[in-house]
Design a protein around this motif. Structure first.
Motif, short mmCIF file in Angstrom:
data_model
loop_
_atom_site.label_atom_id
_atom_site.label_comp_id
_atom_site.label_asym_id
_atom_site.label_seq_id
_atom_site.Cartn_x
_atom_site.Cartn_y
_atom_site.Cartn_z
N THR A 1 -3.56 7.20 -3.37
CA THR A 1 -3.09 5.91 -2.86
C THR A 1 -2.93 4.93 -4.01
OG1 THR A 1 -5.33 5.05 -2.46
CG2 THR A 1 -4.25 6.23 -0.65
N ASP B 1 0.87 -1.18 0.00
CA ASP B 1 0.00 0.00 0.00
C ASP B 1 0.90 1.23 0.00
OD1 ASP B 1 -2.08 -1.73 0.20
OD2 ASP B 1 -2.91 -0.92 2.06
N ARG C 1 0.94 5.53 -0.01
CA ARG C 1 0.29 6.83 0.06
C ARG C 1 1.26 7.86 -0.50
NH1 ARG C 1 -0.75 9.52 4.33
NH2 ARG C 1 0.75 8.53 5.72
#
Length: 219
Positions: free
Chosen positions: A69, A48, A50
């Motif tokens: 994101t 993940d 950001r």
């Protein structure tokens, strides 16, 4: 004025004129740094990310910034920005446009995917680029980092140069700067990147969540 820019703006480069011997040694170093980053990516079950993105054009005197994101699992991903969401399940891509409520369905090529998902570069896409070692710098997280530059081996109508900042301690990218041939530059700061695991279902368009979306199948 809103800047119109291809999602390709996620990547890297800056070339120094050096002696032939030193150029070879620095290129080798740059390749080994990218190989290490690639190994980390391949070992993870998914990630993940950001990020913040600043897109500007000095020629047009405009600039815009946004946060987003990126969820990745192998060749699958979900990219979310204020303008919309893109899902890719390894074969099919769905792009939802928030402003119009439209979903465009396509079967992207490898070069199309490289523009959207910068990690494609770490999986072999970098073969299309000349790689150069620039030097060292400090990332926004106050960590020492390598600076790597890439330029397309073939003249491109899109990318002119790319620069990538890779933190030494983690071998993960901290910043990407992509300069386009139309004078648009995109600087991406990676605020957080972590290993995660996600089911394959999240990489396909969830029709039940967008019952009123207009489906535009372009395959």
């Amino acid at each position: 004025m809103k800047i119109s820019v291809c999602p390709a703006t996620y990547i890297l480069m800056l070339l120094f004129v050096l002696t032939a011997g030193r150029t070879y040694a620095q290129a080798a170093d740059a390749q080994s740094i990218l190989e290490k980053t690639s190994r980390v990516y391949k070992q993870w079950s998914g990630m993940d990310i950001r990020f913040t993105s600043n897109i500007r054009s000095d020629k047009n005197g405009v600039s815009e910034s946004f946060e987003g994101t990126l969820v990745i699992k192998a060749d699958k991903f979900v990219l979310t920005t204020p303008d919309g969401i893109t899902w890719f399940d390894g074969t099919t891509q769905w792009s939802y446009v928030s402003r119009t409520g439209e979903v465009n369905i396509t079967t992207p090529t490898g070069s199309d995917l490289q523009f959207i998902n910068p990690m494609i570069l770490l999986q072999g896409g970098r073969r299309d680029f000349n790689v150069s070692y620039i030097g060292e710098s400090t990332s926004a997280n106050a960590r020492m980092a390598y600076d790597i530059a890439l330029t397309p081996k073939k003249k491109s109508d899109d990318i002119e140069k790319i620069e990538m900042q890779i933190e030494k301690s983690s071998s993960l990218p901290a910043k990407l700067v992509v300069t386009m041939s139309n004078d648009v530059q995109n600087t991406i700061h990676i605020k957080e990147i972590k290993e995660t695991g996600h089911p394959d279902e999240i990489f396909t368009f969830p029709e039940n969540k967008y019952p009123d979306a207009y489906i535009n199948d372009l395959r």
